[in-house]
Design an enzyme around this catalytic site. Structure first.
Site, PDB file in Angstrom:
ATOM      1  N   GLU A   2      13.735   1.024 -38.342  1.00 21.10           N
ATOM      2  CA  GLU A   2      12.365   0.585 -37.887  1.00 21.10           C
ATOM      3  C   GLU A   2      12.462  -0.779 -37.767  1.00 21.10           C
ATOM      4  O   GLU A   2      13.081  -1.809 -38.571  1.00 21.10           O
ATOM      5  CB  GLU A   2      11.270   1.025 -38.924  1.00 21.10           C
ATOM      6  CG  GLU A   2      11.226   2.284 -39.072  1.00 21.10           C
ATOM      7  CD  GLU A   2      10.494   2.821 -37.676  1.00 21.10           C
ATOM      8  OE1 GLU A   2       9.676   2.181 -37.031  1.00 21.10           O
ATOM      9  OE2 GLU A   2      10.674   4.316 -37.664  1.00 21.10           O
ATOM     10  N   GLU A   3      11.867  -1.570 -36.577  1.00 20.59           N
ATOM     11  CA  GLU A   3      11.661  -2.934 -36.599  1.00 20.59           C
ATOM     12  C   GLU A   3      10.146  -3.392 -36.292  1.00 20.59           C
ATOM     13  O   GLU A   3       9.512  -2.622 -35.773  1.00 20.59           O
ATOM     14  CB  GLU A   3      12.573  -3.478 -35.632  1.00 20.59           C
ATOM     15  CG  GLU A   3      12.461  -3.127 -34.142  1.00 20.59           C
ATOM     16  CD  GLU A   3      13.469  -3.754 -33.181  1.00 20.59           C
ATOM     17  OE1 GLU A   3      14.582  -3.873 -33.507  1.00 20.59           O
ATOM     18  OE2 GLU A   3      12.987  -3.895 -32.048  1.00 20.59           O
ATOM     19  N   ALA A   4       9.969  -4.500 -36.571  1.00 18.41           N
ATOM     20  CA  ALA A   4       8.750  -5.220 -36.373  1.00 18.41           C
ATOM     21  C   ALA A   4       8.697  -6.707 -36.217  1.00 18.41           C
ATOM     22  O   ALA A   4       9.661  -7.341 -36.595  1.00 18.41           O
ATOM     23  CB  ALA A   4       7.931  -5.089 -37.594  1.00 18.41           C
ATOM     24  N   ARG A  49      15.300 -10.905 -32.461  1.00 16.47           N
ATOM     25  CA  ARG A  49      16.031  -9.707 -32.592  1.00 16.47           C
ATOM     26  C   ARG A  49      17.309  -9.737 -32.568  1.00 16.47           C
ATOM     27  O   ARG A  49      18.057  -9.180 -33.441  1.00 16.47           O
ATOM     28  CB  ARG A  49      15.482  -8.855 -30.994  1.00 16.47           C
ATOM     29  CG  ARG A  49      15.552  -7.332 -31.428  1.00 16.47           C
ATOM     30  CD  ARG A  49      14.841  -6.891 -30.310  1.00 16.47           C
ATOM     31  NE  ARG A  49      14.978  -5.269 -30.179  1.00 16.47           N
ATOM     32  CZ  ARG A  49      14.469  -4.653 -29.299  1.00 16.47           C
ATOM     33  NH1 ARG A  49      13.893  -4.849 -28.263  1.00 16.47           N
ATOM     34  NH2 ARG A  49      14.803  -3.390 -29.447  1.00 16.47           N
TER      35      ARG A  49
END
Lengths: 304, 374
Positions: A2-4, A49
Site C-alpha cells: 500500500e502507499e499513501a 515515490r
C-alpha cells in the site's frame, strides 16, 4: 503493498522538520501494525515515490528541493513509475539507460518511439510533478471478477462463481456501510468478446442473495452466444449509505434475517478466513478453481 | 355494419376503454378496439389479454356487424370531426368509412374473429358490492401494491369477500394498506382473490367516473362481481371489466399487524400530510427519510439530507409518554394521508424498529415499516 501521500506543507511547527516527521510516521506504523514502511520525502509526489522505493525496506530517503536532478540522474529509467519492461527496452535502444540519459533526448522522440501520450516522460525525467496530494475520491463502485482456469460452458460453475463474486462485492460494501442501486455483470467469451449489462435494483442493497439474484438474471440475459466463457464479473455501483428500509414480516424474503445472516457470515470470515463459510451452491465447484473464490478487483477502465 | 351515434358518447366510451390498449401491444390486434353493432347499441371492447373492458353505448344501428379499428387513431379522428353525430360504415370488413358532410375517413380494419374473446360469466352467480364504498376501498389501498415482479402475488389487490363485508389488502412488503367495507355477501360465498394492479386502477377509474353518471339511476350504484377460478368480472351499468386473477396465495397479512402498541396519538390528517410533503422536498436518492420525534406535547417532523439541507417542523399534540424517534419513507406517509378523507388519523408507534400503524375510522389500517438509520 500500500502507499499513501502526505502533504506536509506548513506543518513544520506542528510536526517538526520533515525528516523527524517521517521518522515518527514510520515508528507509529511499526508500533500499531507491526509492519515495516519506507518513506520518501521530497518536494513533489513523483520524486517522493521514487525516493521511497530507494529507501526500501524500512528506510527514509530525503531529497532536498533543487537536488532532484542529481538524485534521479544515475537511477535506471525503470525507476520512474509507469515505465515498464517494454518501455524500458525501447528507451535502452534509444540509448537511455538512466534517467539522466533521458534529459539528452528530445521530448518529441518519446512520443515517436513509445507512442502518443509519452511526452510526460521528459518532464518526469527532470523530477518535475505538479500533481497535488488529494484525498482519495469517495468510492463509486465495487467490482469483482474472475477468469476461469479453463473456458467453460458449465452453468453451475459460472453461477457459483457469480454468487461468490456477488458475496465478495457485498462484503466490501458492508465494510464501508454502503448499499448499491445498480448491478453490472461482465462476461467475456472464449473469443474475448466482452459484454457488460446493468440493471437497477428496486431497492438499494448490500445483501448477497439479492445481488446474486439480480446478477444471475442479468447474466442469463447477456449470455446469448453459445460460446464458452472465460471470465465473469460483478460490479455494484450507484452507491448509497446510511439508510435502510427493512420489510414487513410477511413470510417472504425477510430482509432483516438476510441482513443478520450476512453479518454473521462476515464475522465468521473475519475470524476464520474467507473460505470458512460458503453458500452450498458453490460447494460442488469448490476445488475446481482454487484461489478464485474471492475474485480480484474488477480491472481498470471500468471504474465508474 | 352501419351505425350512427353521438360523437361525444363515442369519444367518452373510447377513452374509457383505451386505457387498456398498450402503446406497444405485442400483437397488432391488441392495439385495436372491437366495435360490435347489435340491437340499439354499439359495444366497444379493448383488452391486453390480462384485463379487458367492454362498454355499451346507444346507437342507431342500420346494419349490424362487427369490426376492429386502431383505438388511438380512431379516437384522434373522432376528436377532430366537425360534426355531432358520427356515421360509421364497414361493408366488407376490410375498411371502415367515417363520413361527415361530403368528406370521409377510410380506416383499415382487422377481422373481428382475430380479436380475443372476453370470457363469459353466468349472470346468476353475481355478488353485489356497493359502488361508492368499493371506489373508496380501491382509492385507500391501491398505492400500496408491489411493482416488484419477483413477488408476483403482491402485484395486485387482495379482495377478500366474507359474509356481510369485503376487505381489500395491498402491500409492497414495506407497508400494507387494509380497508373494510360493508357488502351484501351471503353466507358460504367466502372467497379471496388477487386482482392485478392494472385491473384495480382501471376499476377504480370506472367507479369514480360512474359516480356522477350512474349515481341517480336505480341499480346504478351496485357493482356486480363475478368470480371464476382464474378470472373475474366487475360490471356496473353499461361497463364491464374482465380480468385475469393473480395466481398464488396472498401472504398471511394478519401477522404484520402489530397486536400491541406503546403510544397512540390523534393527529390532524391535513396538517401531517402538509408537513410530510414539505419534509419530502429535501429527499434525495441517498437520504430519503423523514423523522418523527415525539416529545412532551410536541411532535417534531424533520428531514436531513447531507449536501442538500435540513428542515424541521413542530406540531402541538397531546402526548405525555416517553420520548421516541422513528424514521419513515416520506412517500409512504404522503401516499396514505392523501388518500384518506377523515379529518383525524390515529398514529400508533412502539419504538424506532417496530412497524408504525395509521388508522382512520374503524375500517382502515396502514402498517408501515420504519427506516433504520445506520
Amino acid at each position: 503493498m500500500e502507499e499513501a501521500f502526505l502533504d506536509l506543507t506548513g506543518c513544520r511547527s506542528l510536526l517538526g522538520p520533515p525528516l523527524s516527521a517521517a521518522d515518527r510516521i514510520r515508528a507509529e506504523i511499526r508500533r500499531e501494525l507491526g509492519l515495516d514502511a519506507s518513506i520518501g520525502v521530497a518536494a513533489n509526489k513523483l520524486v517522493a515515490r521514487i525516493a521511497s522505493a530507494r529507501a526500501k525496506p524500512r528506510g527514509i530517503c530525503l531529497v532536498l528541493p533543487g537536488g532532484e536532478e542529481a538524485f534521479l540522474s544515475p537511477l535506471p529509467v525503470r525507476a520512474i513509475p509507469g515505465v515498464g519492461p517494454r518501455a524500458g527496452e525501447r528507451l535502452r535502444l534509444l540509448g537511455a539507460a538512466t534517467i539522466g540519459d533521458l534529459g539528452r533526448i528530445d521530448a518529441r522522440v518519446f512520443s515517436a518511439a513509445l507512442g502518443p501520450g509519452w511526452a510526460w516522460l521528459a518532464v518526469a525525467a527532470r523530477g518535475e510533478d505538479d500533481d497535488p496530494v488529494t484525498p482519495p475520491a469517495a468510492q463509486k463502485s465495487v467490482g469483482r471478477e474472475v477468469t476461469f482456469p479453463e473456458d467453460t460452458l458449465d452453468r453451475g460453475l459460472i453461477l457459483a462463481e457469480l454468487g461468490a463474486l456477488a458475496g465478495s462485492a457485498c462484503r466490501a460494501l458492508r465494510r464501508e456501510g454502503l448499499q448499491a442501486r445498480t448491478v453490472t455483470v461482465k462476461l467475456r467469451y472464449a473469443d474475448f468478446q466482452t459484454v457488460t449489462r446493468s440493471a437497477a435494483l428496486g431497492e438499494p442493497t448490500d445483501l448477497d442473495g439479492e445481488v446474486h439474484a439480480a446478477a444471475r438474471g442479468i447474466l442469463e440475459g447477456a449470455w446469448t452466444r453459445r460460446l464458452k466463457l472465460r471470465l465473469v464479473g460483478v460490479r455494484l455501483s450507484n452507491l448509497t449509505g446510511g439508510e435502510w428500509q427493512p420489510g414487513l414480516p410477511l413470510g417472504g424474503p425477510d430482509r432483516g434475517r438476510h441482513k443478520r445472516l450476512c453479518a454473521a457470515a462476515d464475522r465468521i470470515r473475519e475470524r476464520y478466513g474467507d473460505g470458512a463459510i460458503e453458500r452450498g451452491a458453490a460447494l460442488p465447484w469448490r476445488n475446481r478453481t482454487p484461489g478464485a473464490r474471492e475474485g480480484r478487483p474488477w480491472d481498470t477502465g471500468f471504474q465508474g | 355494419m352501419k351505425i350512427k351515434c353521438a360523437k361525444q358518447d363515442f369519444i367518452e366510451s373510447l377513452q374509457s376503454v383505451q386505457g387498456i390498449v398498450g402503446a406497444k401491444a405485442p400483437i397488432q390486434i391488441l392495439s385495436n378496439v372491437l366495435l360490435e353493432a347489435e340491437g340499439k347499441d354499439l359495444l366497444l371492447t379493448a383488452t391486453d389479454l390480462e384485463v379487458g373492458i367492454r362498454r355499451r353505448i346507444p346507437a342507431k344501428v342500420e346494419r349490424k356487424g362487427a369490426i376492429t379499428l386502431h383505438a388511438k387513431r380512431l379516437l384522434s379522428i373522432l376528436r377532430e370531426l366537425p360534426v355531432a353525430e358520427v356515421a360509421l360504415e364497414a361493408t366488407d370488413g376490410k375498411d371502415a368509412e367515417i363520413r361527415y358532410d361530403a368528406s370521409y375517413f377510410k380506416m383499415f380494419c382487422l377481422p373481428k374473429d382475430d380479436f380475443p374473446k372476453l370470457p363469459q360469466f353466468d349472470k346468476g352467480g353475481a355478488l353485489k358490492l356497493p359502488r361508492g364504498p368499493l371506489a373508496d376501498l380501491i382509492r385507500k389501498t391501491h398505492y400500496a401494491v408491489s411493482h416488484d415482479e419477483s413477488r408476483y402475488v403482491l402485484n395486485g389487490l387482495y379482495l377478500l369477500l366474507s359474509k356481510g363485508s369485503a376487505r381489500g389488502v395491498a402491500t409492497d412488503g414495506r407497508r400494507l394498506a387494509l380497508c373494510d367495507i360493508p357488502a351484501d355477501i351471503p353466507e358460504g360465498e367466502d372467497r379471496g382473490v388477487i386482482i392485478p394492479t392494472k385491473a384495480v386502477l382501471e376499476l377504480g377509474r370506472i367507479l369514480e367516473w360512474k359516480k356522477a353518471e350512474e349515481g341517480e339511476k336505480e341499480g346504478g350504484d351496485t357493482v356486480q362481481v363475478f368470480l371464476g377460478e382464474t378470472q373475474a368480472a366487475f360490471s356496473l351499468g353499461d361497463c364491464t371489466l374482465v380480468t385475469r386473477l393473480v395466481e398464488g396465495h396472498f401472504p398471511n397479512y394478519q401477522q404484520v399487524i402489530p397486536q400491541k402498541v406503546a403510544h397512540k396519538l390523534l393527529l390532524g390528517r391535513e396538517e401531517l400530510l402538509a408537513g410530510a410533503r414539505r419534509m419530502s422536498l429535501l429527499a434525495t436518492e441517498h437520504a430519503n427519510s423523514i423523522k418523527i420525534a415525539l416529545k412532551k406535547n410536541r411532535l417534531i417532523l424533520s428531514a436531513n439530507a447531507p449536501g442538500v439541507g435540513e428542515a424541521r417542523e413542530e406540531m402541538s399534540i397531546s402526548y405525555s409518554g416517553e420520548e421516541l424517534s422513528i424514521a419513515f419513507n416520506p412517500q409512504f406517509l404522503v401516499d396514505v394521508l392523501r388518500n384518506l378523507d377523515e379529518e383525524e388519523v390515529a398514529l400508533e408507534l412502539t419504538d424506532a424498529l417496530n412497524p408504525g400503524v395509521i388508522r382512520s375510522g374503524k375500517s382502515f389500517l396502514y402498517v408501515i415499516m420504519p427506516i433504520r438509520l445506520t
